[in-house]
Motif scaffolding. Sequence first.
Motif, PDB file in Angstrom:
ATOM      1  N   LEU A   1      57.752  26.033  24.298  1.00 56.49           N
ATOM      2  CA  LEU A   1      56.568  25.936  25.233  1.00 56.49           C
ATOM      3  C   LEU A   1      56.095  26.988  25.523  1.00 56.49           C
ATOM      4  N   PHE A   2      56.723  28.175  25.905  1.00 55.08           N
ATOM      5  CA  PHE A   2      56.409  29.324  26.037  1.00 55.08           C
ATOM      6  C   PHE A   2      55.438  30.000  25.011  1.00 55.08           C
ATOM      7  N   VAL A   3      55.816  29.644  23.690  1.00 55.94           N
ATOM      8  CA  VAL A   3      54.944  30.201  22.715  1.00 55.94           C
ATOM      9  C   VAL A   3      53.914  29.209  22.224  1.00 55.94           C
ATOM     10  N   LEU A   4      53.998  28.009  22.865  1.00 58.84           N
ATOM     11  CA  LEU A   4      52.815  26.871  22.338  1.00 58.84           C
ATOM     12  C   LEU A   4      51.511  27.347  22.821  1.00 58.84           C
ATOM     13  N   PHE A   5      51.225  27.959  23.842  1.00 60.66           N
ATOM     14  CA  PHE A   5      50.105  28.428  24.170  1.00 60.66           C
ATOM     15  C   PHE A   5      49.400  29.258  23.254  1.00 60.66           C
ATOM     16  N   ILE A   6      50.189  30.167  22.769  1.00 59.38           N
ATOM     17  CA  ILE A   6      49.715  31.234  21.770  1.00 59.38           C
ATOM     18  C   ILE A   6      49.135  30.510  20.392  1.00 59.38           C
ATOM     19  N   TRP A   7      50.106  29.528  20.007  1.00 53.58           N
ATOM     20  CA  TRP A   7      50.071  28.752  18.909  1.00 53.58           C
ATOM     21  C   TRP A   7      48.658  28.082  18.787  1.00 53.58           C
ATOM     22  N   TYR A   8      48.159  27.373  19.852  1.00 54.48           N
ATOM     23  CA  TYR A   8      46.976  26.695  20.282  1.00 54.48           C
ATOM     24  C   TYR A   8      45.943  27.601  20.198  1.00 54.48           C
ATOM     25  N   LEU A   9      45.982  28.639  20.580  1.00 51.56           N
ATOM     26  CA  LEU A   9      44.896  29.807  20.541  1.00 51.56           C
ATOM     27  C   LEU A   9      44.785  30.075  19.284  1.00 51.56           C
ATOM     28  N   GLY A  10      45.685  30.186  18.355  1.00 49.93           N
ATOM     29  CA  GLY A  10      45.579  30.510  17.141  1.00 49.93           C
ATOM     30  C   GLY A  10      44.680  29.500  16.207  1.00 49.93           C
ATOM     31  N   ALA A  11      45.131  28.214  16.499  1.00 51.75           N
ATOM     32  CA  ALA A  11      44.537  27.045  16.051  1.00 51.75           C
ATOM     33  C   ALA A  11      42.890  26.920  16.361  1.00 51.75           C
ATOM     34  N   PHE A  12      42.847  27.458  17.455  1.00 50.61           N
ATOM     35  CA  PHE A  12      41.229  27.696  18.047  1.00 50.61           C
ATOM     36  C   PHE A  12      40.567  28.523  17.159  1.00 50.61           C
ATOM     37  N   PHE A  13      41.023  29.721  16.760  1.00 51.65           N
ATOM     38  CA  PHE A  13      40.540  30.653  15.745  1.00 51.65           C
ATOM     39  C   PHE A  13      40.478  30.197  14.385  1.00 51.65           C
ATOM     40  N   TRP A  14      41.410  29.596  13.816  1.00 49.87           N
ATOM     41  CA  TRP A  14      41.634  29.378  12.468  1.00 49.87           C
ATOM     42  C   TRP A  14      41.216  27.968  12.312  1.00 49.87           C
ATOM     43  N   TRP A  15      40.335  27.247  13.090  1.00 50.22           N
ATOM     44  CA  TRP A  15      39.700  26.067  12.991  1.00 50.22           C
ATOM     45  C   TRP A  15      40.742  24.802  12.590  1.00 50.22           C
ATOM     46  N   GLN A  16      42.006  25.003  12.875  1.00 48.29           N
ATOM     47  CA  GLN A  16      43.077  23.975  12.425  1.00 48.29           C
ATOM     48  C   GLN A  16      42.793  22.683  13.282  1.00 48.29           C
ATOM     49  N   ILE A  17      42.048  22.703  14.429  1.00 51.71           N
ATOM     50  CA  ILE A  17      42.109  21.583  15.362  1.00 51.71           C
ATOM     51  C   ILE A  17      40.570  21.789  15.794  1.00 51.71           C
ATOM     52  N   TYR A  18      39.635  20.712  15.805  1.00 47.45           N
ATOM     53  CA  TYR A  18      38.552  20.710  16.103  1.00 47.45           C
ATOM     54  C   TYR A  18      38.146  19.496  16.702  1.00 47.45           C
ATOM     55  N   TRP A  19      37.207  19.257  17.515  1.00 48.76           N
ATOM     56  CA  TRP A  19      36.493  18.062  18.113  1.00 48.76           C
ATOM     57  C   TRP A  19      35.277  17.828  17.666  1.00 48.76           C
ATOM     58  N   ARG A  20      34.374  17.060  18.301  1.00 48.88           N
ATOM     59  CA  ARG A  20      32.853  16.876  17.732  1.00 48.88           C
ATOM     60  C   ARG A  20      32.179  17.463  18.755  1.00 48.88           C
ATOM     61  N   PRO A  21      30.800  17.548  18.378  1.00 47.42           N
ATOM     62  CA  PRO A  21      29.540  18.273  19.233  1.00 47.42           C
ATOM     63  C   PRO A  21      29.660  17.415  20.492  1.00 47.42           C
ATOM     64  N   THR A  22      29.694  18.179  21.795  1.00 44.88           N
ATOM     65  CA  THR A  22      29.471  17.657  22.954  1.00 44.88           C
ATOM     66  C   THR A  22      28.338  18.377  23.678  1.00 44.88           C
ATOM     67  N   ASN A  23      28.076  18.038  25.003  1.00 49.01           N
ATOM     68  CA  ASN A  23      27.100  18.484  25.806  1.00 49.01           C
ATOM     69  C   ASN A  23      27.711  19.030  27.139  1.00 49.01           C
TER      70      ASN A  23
END
Length: 266
Positions: A125-147
């Motif tokens: 859990l300590f490193v999962l925060f960093i893992w998801y930040l990486g996923a944010f930068f390399w587009w591994q996870i994404y949602w749809r357009p919102t407002n």
Amino acid sequence: MYPFLLEISNFRIYTFWITITITFFLFYFMLRKLSTKFSYDFDLFKVNVFWFFLSTFIFSRLFYVLAQWNDMKFIKNPFEFFIMSDYNFSLYGAIFGFFLILFINLRLRRESIIKYLDWVVLSFLFVLFIWYLGAFFWWQIYWRPTNIWIEIAYNNSNSLVPYTVPIFPLPIVYAILSFMLFSSLYIIKMYIKTRWFIGYLWLWAFATMSLVFEFFSWKDDFLSVKFFLNFNQVCALILLFFSWRVLYSMIKKASYEGNVHIVDKD
């Protein structure tokens, strides 16, 4: 966003590999720290670090290939299994691969996984925060357009995200929830010394988080194009059922035997 940070003569330094390297050393650091603080045997991980790494790598790729079978079934040689253009891994595959080696080593040592479960999951859990930040930068996870006014544009020419307009940063939600979960369980660990409790509670919480928020993911896989659940959600359901069943049975057994302690005897 930023799938790679530097490119020199067609050689790219990918954000993904930097993230993996950082998470590995942070995971190693937290395992060592908790082994001192809560009297865990750090040699269990240190002497088997190569096998942990190899198993985590292979199964994380294997689970990803299975999830993306519509595209990955055309793999022609083993090299393409390990090195692909998108560099995607499965988080559930990594978890499975790690626990497989852990379970094998504990069986050889004739020890129970209950003794080490809290140690491993808190470090993860300590490193999962960093893992998801990486996923944010390399587009591994994404949602749809919102407002909601916090959307991010994946306008890199190498991006696989199909949207040309800013979209909701779903991995940031995962990162924040992961950090909150780690902080909460770490504090609970300071007061509840029964070693199996935090571990199984985390498995249940993590599976619930994955099951719920994967409904907001707009990245298709082999299952989601045919059913309303994707591959991660199926894994989450299996983990949720297993963790809740074991947690319930162990609490019931401990209550029956009168062995529930705020501070463990050992």
